[in-house]
Design an enzyme around this catalytic site. Structure first.
Site: not given
Ligand code: 4FV
Length: 251
Positions: A115, A153, A168
């Protein structure tokens, strides 16, 4: 640039390091990279890295101790690196941030699972929280790969022709013009003549017009945030005039 990813699934990165532009940057030496298994810093025979949430509720939470120890170890290895937590509560990742990070000496990328990670980790051990988008992943690894890919990149010398990064999408906060290659006709659709003309200034003008109009049609929000130079204003005025003459001729 040195990348250290902290994860309970280091094998997830094996294929990522071994393909495409990231692989080339590693073999050319512009980048060094490695994964640290957070489980190696967990105590006890079972090396537990998660536990039930205080206050109840579904799912598990990543324990602070193994993660803190893994971060300390990574920082010992790369003292100048910036420590980044991938989390939905982070700053939204975009091309501008990719550019900023590409100028760092190293990145330590912390990949949560379950979580989420114990909130007490997000204090002084994390320099920057990054989100790749407003949705919930099962783990931070995919987000870390997106960041590493977009940053790598932009590291000078990684892309064969430095130009390509400059042209880009988003490099000028515009969507990229359309790209065409052989065959000259496909599905009875031919390639725009100007691209076969060899007239580079006409091609450059066509590409700027295409990029601007595509942005207007598909991502007008990008134009709201962005100033327009003389040429771009002329392009939009020409389009507006063309549209008005059609309206006049039809009404
Ligand atoms: C997430 C996002 C993301 C949350 C709980 C991993 C999850 C679990 N990370 N951008 N959107 N992480 O959903 O970077 O631990």
């Amino acid at each position: 640039m040195d990348y250290t990813v902290l994860t309970i699934f280091p094998e997830l990165f094996d294929a990522f390091w071994a393909h495409g532009i990231v692989r080339r940057a590693l073999t050319q030496g512009q980048v060094t990279a490695g994964a640290i298994n957070i489980r190696d810093y967990a105590a006890g025979r079972h090396k537990v890295t998660d536990d039930r949430p205080y206050g109840g509720g579904a799912g598990m939470v990543m324990k602070p101790e193994p993660l803190a120890a893994a971060i300390d170890a990574a920082r010992e290895k790369s003292p100048e690196a910036m420590t980044v937590m991938l989390t939905p509560q982070g700053r939204k990742f975009d091309q501008a941030m990719a550019g900023e990070l590409s100028r760092e000496g190293g990145l330590i990328l912390v990949c949560g699972r379950y979580e989420g990670v114990d909130e007490r980790i997000c204090g002084d051990q994390i320099d920057l929280e990054i989100s790749i988008g407003d949705y919930v992943l099962t783990g931070g690894e995919v987000a870390a790969m997106a960041v590493i890919d977009a940053v790598t990149r932009l590291i000078p010398g990684v892309l064969g022709n430095a130009d390509s990064a400059r042209q880009d999408s988003f490099a000028q906060d515009l969507l990229e013009h359309g790209h065409y290659t052989r065959p000259p006709s496909f599905n009875n659709e031919s390639v725009p003549q100007v691209l076969l003309s060899g007239n580079h200034s006409a091609i450059e003008q066509w590409r700027r017009e295409y990029s601007l109009v595509k942005t207007f049609l598909k991502r007008p929000d990008l134009l709201e945030e962005r100033s327009l130079d003389e040429t771009e204003l002329e392009i939009l005025k020409k389009w507006r005039n063309d549209i008005e003459s059609i309206i006049r001729s039809k009404s």
